[in-house]
Design a protein around this motif. Sequence first.
Motif, PDB file in Angstrom:
ATOM      1  N   LYS A  91      30.812 -47.052 -51.243  1.00  0.00           N
ATOM      2  CA  LYS A  91      32.136 -46.876 -50.656  1.00  0.00           C
ATOM      3  C   LYS A  91      32.243 -47.821 -49.458  1.00  0.00           C
ATOM      4  N   TYR A  92      33.372 -48.488 -49.374  1.00  0.00           N
ATOM      5  CA  TYR A  92      33.587 -49.510 -48.353  1.00  0.00           C
ATOM      6  C   TYR A  92      34.908 -49.189 -47.653  1.00  0.00           C
ATOM      7  N   ILE A  93      34.833 -48.928 -46.344  1.00  0.00           N
ATOM      8  CA  ILE A  93      36.013 -48.577 -45.556  1.00  0.00           C
ATOM      9  C   ILE A  93      36.180 -49.604 -44.432  1.00  0.00           C
ATOM     10  N   ARG A  94      37.335 -50.220 -44.382  1.00  0.00           N
ATOM     11  CA  ARG A  94      37.619 -51.284 -43.417  1.00  0.00           C
ATOM     12  C   ARG A  94      38.758 -50.850 -42.511  1.00  0.00           C
ATOM     13  N   PRO A  95      38.525 -50.762 -41.214  1.00  0.00           N
ATOM     14  CA  PRO A  95      39.608 -50.323 -40.318  1.00  0.00           C
ATOM     15  C   PRO A  95      40.732 -51.356 -40.252  1.00  0.00           C
ATOM     16  N   LYS A  96      41.939 -50.857 -40.119  1.00  0.00           N
ATOM     17  CA  LYS A  96      43.094 -51.731 -39.942  1.00  0.00           C
ATOM     18  C   LYS A  96      43.277 -52.065 -38.460  1.00  0.00           C
ATOM     19  N   ASN A  97      44.005 -53.125 -38.215  1.00  0.00           N
ATOM     20  CA  ASN A  97      44.441 -53.478 -36.850  1.00  0.00           C
ATOM     21  C   ASN A  97      43.278 -53.670 -35.884  1.00  0.00           C
ATOM     22  N   VAL A  98      42.152 -54.174 -36.379  1.00  0.00           N
ATOM     23  CA  VAL A  98      41.042 -54.544 -35.509  1.00  0.00           C
ATOM     24  C   VAL A  98      41.023 -56.061 -35.419  1.00  0.00           C
ATOM     25  N   GLN A  99      41.090 -56.583 -34.212  1.00  0.00           N
ATOM     26  CA  GLN A  99      41.197 -58.021 -34.022  1.00  0.00           C
ATOM     27  C   GLN A  99      39.817 -58.677 -34.013  1.00  0.00           C
ATOM     28  N   GLY A 100      39.671 -59.688 -34.844  1.00  0.00           N
ATOM     29  CA  GLY A 100      38.433 -60.465 -34.846  1.00  0.00           C
ATOM     30  C   GLY A 100      37.280 -59.733 -35.503  1.00  0.00           C
ATOM     31  N   PRO A 101      36.147 -60.428 -35.677  1.00  0.00           N
ATOM     32  CA  PRO A 101      34.970 -59.802 -36.288  1.00  0.00           C
ATOM     33  C   PRO A 101      34.512 -58.581 -35.489  1.00  0.00           C
ATOM     34  N   HIS A 102      34.171 -57.525 -36.197  1.00  0.00           N
ATOM     35  CA  HIS A 102      33.820 -56.280 -35.536  1.00  0.00           C
ATOM     36  C   HIS A 102      32.533 -55.707 -36.132  1.00  0.00           C
ATOM     37  N   PRO A 103      31.963 -54.660 -35.525  1.00  0.00           N
ATOM     38  CA  PRO A 103      30.701 -54.109 -36.024  1.00  0.00           C
ATOM     39  C   PRO A 103      30.865 -53.325 -37.310  1.00  0.00           C
ATOM     40  N   PHE A 127      13.936 -26.866 -34.596  1.00  0.00           N
ATOM     41  CA  PHE A 127      14.720 -27.183 -35.786  1.00  0.00           C
ATOM     42  C   PHE A 127      13.848 -27.801 -36.863  1.00  0.00           C
ATOM     43  N   GLY A 128      14.265 -27.535 -38.106  1.00  0.00           N
ATOM     44  CA  GLY A 128      13.586 -28.105 -39.250  1.00  0.00           C
ATOM     45  C   GLY A 128      14.445 -29.143 -39.931  1.00  0.00           C
ATOM     46  N   HIS A 129      14.451 -29.108 -41.282  1.00  0.00           N
ATOM     47  CA  HIS A 129      15.185 -30.078 -42.080  1.00  0.00           C
ATOM     48  C   HIS A 129      16.608 -29.560 -42.264  1.00  0.00           C
ATOM     49  N   GLU A 130      17.426 -29.737 -41.247  1.00  0.00           N
ATOM     50  CA  GLU A 130      18.746 -29.132 -41.192  1.00  0.00           C
ATOM     51  C   GLU A 130      19.627 -29.964 -40.273  1.00  0.00           C
ATOM     52  N   GLN A 131      20.877 -29.563 -40.159  1.00  0.00           N
ATOM     53  CA  GLN A 131      21.775 -30.243 -39.239  1.00  0.00           C
ATOM     54  C   GLN A 131      21.241 -30.140 -37.820  1.00  0.00           C
ATOM     55  N   LEU A 132      21.110 -31.258 -37.150  1.00  0.00           N
ATOM     56  CA  LEU A 132      20.578 -31.280 -35.787  1.00  0.00           C
ATOM     57  C   LEU A 132      21.745 -31.383 -34.810  1.00  0.00           C
ATOM     58  N   PRO A 133      21.984 -30.340 -34.034  1.00  0.00           N
ATOM     59  CA  PRO A 133      23.180 -30.309 -33.189  1.00  0.00           C
ATOM     60  C   PRO A 133      23.216 -31.461 -32.190  1.00  0.00           C
ATOM     61  N   ARG A 134      24.379 -32.020 -32.029  1.00  0.00           N
ATOM     62  CA  ARG A 134      24.714 -33.063 -31.065  1.00  0.00           C
ATOM     63  C   ARG A 134      24.170 -34.438 -31.437  1.00  0.00           C
ATOM     64  N   PHE A 135      23.378 -34.536 -32.514  1.00  0.00           N
ATOM     65  CA  PHE A 135      22.826 -35.861 -32.809  1.00  0.00           C
ATOM     66  C   PHE A 135      23.896 -36.800 -33.360  1.00  0.00           C
ATOM     67  N   ASP A 136      24.869 -36.280 -34.080  1.00  0.00           N
ATOM     68  CA  ASP A 136      25.957 -37.144 -34.547  1.00  0.00           C
ATOM     69  C   ASP A 136      26.694 -37.766 -33.359  1.00  0.00           C
ATOM     70  N   ASP A 137      26.929 -36.958 -32.320  1.00  0.00           N
ATOM     71  CA  ASP A 137      27.590 -37.482 -31.128  1.00  0.00           C
ATOM     72  C   ASP A 137      26.708 -38.499 -30.410  1.00  0.00           C
ATOM     73  N   LYS A 138      25.405 -38.214 -30.353  1.00  0.00           N
ATOM     74  CA  LYS A 138      24.485 -39.158 -29.722  1.00  0.00           C
ATOM     75  C   LYS A 138      24.455 -40.477 -30.501  1.00  0.00           C
ATOM     76  N   THR A 139      24.537 -40.371 -31.821  1.00  0.00           N
ATOM     77  CA  THR A 139      24.526 -41.581 -32.640  1.00  0.00           C
ATOM     78  C   THR A 139      25.764 -42.429 -32.378  1.00  0.00           C
ATOM     79  N   PHE A 142      25.879 -46.236 -30.836  1.00  0.00           N
ATOM     80  CA  PHE A 142      26.564 -47.376 -31.442  1.00  0.00           C
ATOM     81  C   PHE A 142      27.589 -47.958 -30.474  1.00  0.00           C
ATOM     82  N   GLN A 143      28.360 -47.094 -29.828  1.00  0.00           N
ATOM     83  CA  GLN A 143      29.395 -47.591 -28.927  1.00  0.00           C
ATOM     84  C   GLN A 143      28.803 -48.373 -27.761  1.00  0.00           C
ATOM     85  N   ASN A 144      27.666 -47.907 -27.265  1.00  0.00           N
ATOM     86  CA  ASN A 144      27.046 -48.570 -26.111  1.00  0.00           C
ATOM     87  C   ASN A 144      26.326 -49.857 -26.477  1.00  0.00           C
TER      88      ASN A 144
END
Length: 320
Positions: A72-84, A300-312, A316-318
Amino acid sequence: MPLVDMPLEKLKEYQGISPRPEDFDEYWERALEEMRALDPQLTIEPAEFQAPFADCFHLTFTGVRGARIYAKYIRPKNVQGPHPAVVQFHGYSGHSGDWSSKLGLAAHGYTVVSMDVRGQGGRSEDTGGVKGNTLRGQIIRGLSDDPDNLLFRHIFLDTAQLAGIVMGLPEVDETRVAAMGGSQGGGLTLACAALEPRIKLLAPVYPFLSDYRRVWQMDLAKDAYEELRLYFRSFDPLHEGEDDIFRRLGYIDVQYLAPRIRGEVMMAVGLMDTITPPSTQFAAYNKITAEKQLVVYPDFGHEQLPRFDDKTLAFFQNKL
């Protein structure tokens, strides 16, 4: 704190016990040569699903041994220039998931490409053609054949080939591409960045496919690793060839690909994980020589790890 594995102090020093094949580097250089010689026959077609702020596409390419690999390939609209961009990998037996699950990253200005692993729950092909057992597991697919026919060799190459394709998309800045995933997706994130070292950032979560002998030693060759037990029971019940079996598995052991990684790593591990034991994850993490940080979840075991999605996302943003 209760333990399912070594104390944290020992985990931080653990280097793994599964053997590394003597010709490991030659094996992967030969594999990469095969991948680079391919005509990917890339196709990109509009998807039925679309979003107001992003264009969605079906992306397909030809991987090693002629398999058509889907993403699956998702490309944001209205982003100027090459982006991450972010390349995503899913858990064992699964698939790339719903389009909607990727829109958050697209809304933040990232192109997102999420691969279906060949022969698992999505649309990518497994062209097969190996000698030996093909029942209940892709780790052991090709284990009785030439090591060049190990299925996870091909899957690892798919990840690197896809990353290179993403870096070549006209809207993507090839110097700002990240990889992410959990469990099998975590292992594939490591493999991808090892075989395509231009990956800038990695966010693996409790990576699978590491230190197979340690899994066996802990009597955890069940659940995701059950096929190891079944292989011995069917083909080597007396364990007369145990050393050679684990040596051959070493070709597809991400701990030995880890030193090739050049991108910055933020990895999450749950210390109560009995699916991908913490020591197997540390065996890979401890071999990474690039800049890295570990996020440890003691309870925690092999499960959803709270707050890691936000940390990720913040990672990326930083950094991208």
